[in-house]
Scaffold this motif. Structure first.
Motif, PDB file in Angstrom:
ATOM      1  N   LEU A 285       0.827  -1.207   0.000  1.00  0.00           N
ATOM      2  CA  LEU A 285       0.000   0.000   0.000  1.00  0.00           C
ATOM      3  C   LEU A 285       0.865   1.262   0.000  1.00  0.00           C
ATOM      4  CD1 LEU A 285      -2.830  -0.964   2.538  1.00  0.00           C
ATOM      5  CD2 LEU A 285      -3.083  -0.600   0.081  1.00  0.00           C
ATOM      6  N   GLN A 286       1.936   1.234   0.809  1.00  0.00           N
ATOM      7  CA  GLN A 286       2.802   2.412   0.871  1.00  0.00           C
ATOM      8  C   GLN A 286       3.547   2.627  -0.442  1.00  0.00           C
ATOM      9  OE1 GLN A 286       5.580   3.273   4.222  1.00  0.00           O
ATOM     10  NE2 GLN A 286       4.468   5.125   3.768  1.00  0.00           N
ATOM     11  N   GLU A 287       3.988   1.542  -1.053  1.00  0.00           N
ATOM     12  CA  GLU A 287       4.679   1.664  -2.334  1.00  0.00           C
ATOM     13  C   GLU A 287       3.741   2.234  -3.395  1.00  0.00           C
ATOM     14  OE1 GLU A 287       7.420  -1.655  -3.495  1.00  0.00           O
ATOM     15  OE2 GLU A 287       6.717  -2.501  -1.612  1.00  0.00           O
ATOM     16  N   ILE A 288       2.489   1.812  -3.356  1.00  0.00           N
ATOM     17  CA  ILE A 288       1.511   2.332  -4.321  1.00  0.00           C
ATOM     18  C   ILE A 288       1.298   3.828  -4.103  1.00  0.00           C
ATOM     19  CG2 ILE A 288      -0.919   2.275  -5.024  1.00  0.00           C
ATOM     20  CD1 ILE A 288      -0.895  -0.744  -4.408  1.00  0.00           C
ATOM     21  N   LEU A 289       1.198   4.239  -2.816  1.00  0.00           N
ATOM     22  CA  LEU A 289       0.983   5.660  -2.525  1.00  0.00           C
ATOM     23  C   LEU A 289       2.192   6.493  -2.938  1.00  0.00           C
ATOM     24  CD1 LEU A 289      -0.589   8.004  -1.405  1.00  0.00           C
ATOM     25  CD2 LEU A 289       0.202   7.404   0.886  1.00  0.00           C
ATOM     26  N   LEU A 290       3.402   6.023  -2.602  1.00  0.00           N
ATOM     27  CA  LEU A 290       4.609   6.749  -2.992  1.00  0.00           C
ATOM     28  C   LEU A 290       4.683   6.910  -4.508  1.00  0.00           C
ATOM     29  CD1 LEU A 290       7.252   5.186  -0.578  1.00  0.00           C
ATOM     30  CD2 LEU A 290       6.583   7.594  -0.666  1.00  0.00           C
ATOM     31  N   PHE A 291       4.342   5.840  -5.189  1.00  0.00           N
ATOM     32  CA  PHE A 291       4.342   5.903  -6.647  1.00  0.00           C
ATOM     33  C   PHE A 291       3.257   6.862  -7.127  1.00  0.00           C
ATOM     34  CE2 PHE A 291       3.131   4.155 -10.867  1.00  0.00           C
ATOM     35  CZ  PHE A 291       4.351   4.359 -11.511  1.00  0.00           C
ATOM     36  N   GLY A 292       2.094   6.827  -6.452  1.00  0.00           N
ATOM     37  CA  GLY A 292       0.997   7.737  -6.803  1.00  0.00           C
ATOM     38  C   GLY A 292       1.381   9.192  -6.590  1.00  0.00           C
ATOM     39  N   ILE A 293       2.144   9.468  -5.519  1.00  0.00           N
ATOM     40  CA  ILE A 293       2.604  10.836  -5.262  1.00  0.00           C
ATOM     41  C   ILE A 293       3.518  11.298  -6.391  1.00  0.00           C
ATOM     42  CG2 ILE A 293       4.065  12.260  -3.752  1.00  0.00           C
ATOM     43  CD1 ILE A 293       2.965  10.596  -1.397  1.00  0.00           C
ATOM     44  N   PHE A 294       4.411  10.415  -6.821  1.00  0.00           N
ATOM     45  CA  PHE A 294       5.292  10.773  -7.937  1.00  0.00           C
ATOM     46  C   PHE A 294       4.480  11.072  -9.193  1.00  0.00           C
ATOM     47  CE2 PHE A 294       7.509   9.460 -11.804  1.00  0.00           C
ATOM     48  CZ  PHE A 294       8.548  10.383 -11.795  1.00  0.00           C
ATOM     49  N   VAL A 295       3.466  10.267  -9.445  1.00  0.00           N
ATOM     50  CA  VAL A 295       2.601  10.472 -10.613  1.00  0.00           C
ATOM     51  C   VAL A 295       1.926  11.837 -10.546  1.00  0.00           C
ATOM     52  CG1 VAL A 295       0.511   9.664 -11.800  1.00  0.00           C
ATOM     53  CG2 VAL A 295       2.210   8.010 -11.022  1.00  0.00           C
ATOM     54  N   ILE A 296       1.450  12.212  -9.339  1.00  0.00           N
ATOM     55  CA  ILE A 296       0.798  13.511  -9.156  1.00  0.00           C
ATOM     56  C   ILE A 296       1.792  14.655  -9.370  1.00  0.00           C
ATOM     57  CG2 ILE A 296      -0.264  15.024  -7.421  1.00  0.00           C
ATOM     58  CD1 ILE A 296      -1.680  12.542  -6.323  1.00  0.00           C
ATOM     59  N   MET A 297       3.023  14.480  -8.893  1.00  0.00           N
ATOM     60  CA  MET A 297       4.046  15.516  -9.117  1.00  0.00           C
ATOM     61  C   MET A 297       4.300  15.701 -10.614  1.00  0.00           C
ATOM     62  SD  MET A 297       4.708  16.515  -6.081  1.00  0.00           S
ATOM     63  CE  MET A 297       3.092  15.929  -5.559  1.00  0.00           C
ATOM     64  N   ALA A 298       4.392  14.587 -11.343  1.00  0.00           N
ATOM     65  CA  ALA A 298       4.626  14.661 -12.786  1.00  0.00           C
ATOM     66  C   ALA A 298       3.443  15.317 -13.494  1.00  0.00           C
ATOM     67  CB  ALA A 298       4.878  13.260 -13.350  1.00  0.00           C
ATOM     68  N   ALA A 299       2.223  14.976 -13.052  1.00  0.00           N
ATOM     69  CA  ALA A 299       1.029  15.582 -13.640  1.00  0.00           C
ATOM     70  C   ALA A 299       0.982  17.078 -13.343  1.00  0.00           C
ATOM     71  CB  ALA A 299      -0.227  14.895 -13.097  1.00  0.00           C
ATOM     72  N   GLY A 300       1.385  17.443 -12.115  1.00  0.00           N
ATOM     73  CA  GLY A 300       1.411  18.855 -11.747  1.00  0.00           C
ATOM     74  C   GLY A 300       2.401  19.649 -12.574  1.00  0.00           C
ATOM     75  N   THR A 301       3.557  19.052 -12.864  1.00  0.00           N
ATOM     76  CA  THR A 301       4.546  19.721 -13.702  1.00  0.00           C
ATOM     77  C   THR A 301       4.034  19.867 -15.131  1.00  0.00           C
ATOM     78  OG1 THR A 301       6.290  18.723 -12.356  1.00  0.00           O
ATOM     79  CG2 THR A 301       6.962  19.711 -14.439  1.00  0.00           C
TER      80      THR A 301
END
Length: 351
Positions: A88-104
């Motif tokens: 679950l934590q790995e999925i969230l960390l990966f999800g956070i990275f995805v959101i950062m990339a989307a934000g950029t």
């Protein structure tokens, strides 16, 4: 690496949360503005709890010398339970990275009129380059960008309030999220996903802190910094009509003041996104290496695969990702926070 001091810990702690959603205003607006004045109470409560759990996590890692994010949550020898929370934590960390990339991607589209995928790709490439160098690079990125980002964000907020006047604090119906039913639930969910997503980032810092007092001072200063920025962002957004409709509300506010200031803030916003994305990838890679020693020799390949995959998924859209991923993992993270407290109390009772 050299032991980190209180100020570096302060910037690293704050930097864990000052990602695309936070300093852009999108995340804070969705979680707190729909409740009016009680939402601000929720914000103070949320940051206070973030500070408490930040101190607990780093202190626990330092005391027990356990730096794996699954073991720091689960004090018992329950491999199946550790696996569930680790996944679950790995999925969230990966999800956070995805959101950062989307934000950029949204940032580059707003400032340069580039296609969204260009900004996402740039962030992914830079994140991979820094993440390959590990924890030292992560701390350096935060130490470089966070103080300037904080100063400029507060400056924009103050100037906006002086220019437009102090806003009337009312509930914003447009910010309502069906996954966040009340200000108290929203506050706890905010804390839950933020801490759950930072366990893998904060825990390894336990071995980089020499004194216990450094933890208290550094995290407390980080909490004060987060509170000041959050208040400034919410109030300045409320004072500038139309900002809440933007993918990047604080960039909208900065551009209203001055196009030049907008460009400066865009650059710093990119730095905040980069810092959070690097920390997420470093945490993921560190955990993978702890569990699979053979992959230590393939760090470059692992990091590149993570960032390439995140880039592809980031094209789903920035605000939509925040509105779904963060609240869902906020609810899932409640159990993680409870387990961390149990582990902390257990470790202190064994003294």
């Amino acid at each position: 690496m050299k032991k980190i001091n209180s100020m570096k810990l302060c910037f690293t702690f704050a930097g864990c949360f000052l990602g695309a959603g936070y300093v852009s205003g999108q995340e804070l607006w969705q979680f707190f503005s729909s409740f009016g004045k009680p939402g601000y109470i929720g914000l103070f409560l949320a940051v206070a709890l973030q500070v408490v759990f930040g101190i607990v996590l780093i202190s626990l890692a330092r005391k027990t010398e356990v730096y794996e994010m699954d073991k720091i949550m689960i004090p018992w020898e329950k491999p199946w339970l550790r696996t569930i929370f680790a996944v679950l934590q790995e999925i969230l960390l990966f999800g956070i990275f995805v959101i950062m990339a989307a934000g950029t991607g949204a940032l580059f589209a707003d400032v340069f009129n580039f296609p969204v995928w260009v900004g996402s790709l740039v962030l992914s490439v830079f994140a991979a380059a820094f993440a390959i160098k590990g924890i030292k690079a992560m701390v350096n990125v935060f130490s470089a960008f966070v103080p300037v980002l904080v100063a400029v964000t507060l400056g924009i907020s103050i100037f906006s309030l002086v220019q437009n006047g102090f806003p009337e604090i009312t509930a914003d119906v447009s910010a309502e999220n069906p996954l966040l039913s009340g200000w108290l639930i929203s506050a706890f969910t905010f804390v839950s996903y933020n801490i759950f997503g930072s366990i893998g980032i904060l825990t390894p810092l336990g071995k980089e802190v020499k004194k216990k007092s450094t933890i208290f001072v550094g995290v407390a200063l980080g909490g004060i910094m987060l509170t000041a920025i959050a208040l400034g962002i919410l109030l300045s957004m409320a004072s500038v009509q139309g900002s809440e409709q933007s993918e990047l509300p604080m960039l909208f506010v900065a551009e209203k003041i001055s196009p030049v200031l907008g460009c400066i803030y865009a650059f710093l916003l990119f730095g905040g996104m980069l810092g959070t994305s690097v920390s997420s990838v470093v945490a993921l890679d560190t955990f993978v290496e702890m569990k699979h020693e053979k992959l230590r020799q393939k760090r470059v390949s692992v990091v590149v695969i993570m960032c390439a995959s995140g880039f592809l998924l980031s094209l789903a859209g920035f605000s939509d990702l925040i509105g779904f991923i963060y609240p869902v993992f906020g609810y899932l993270g409640f159990a993680a926070l409870l387990l961390i407290l149990i582990n902390y109390l257990k470790a202190n009772s064994c003294r």
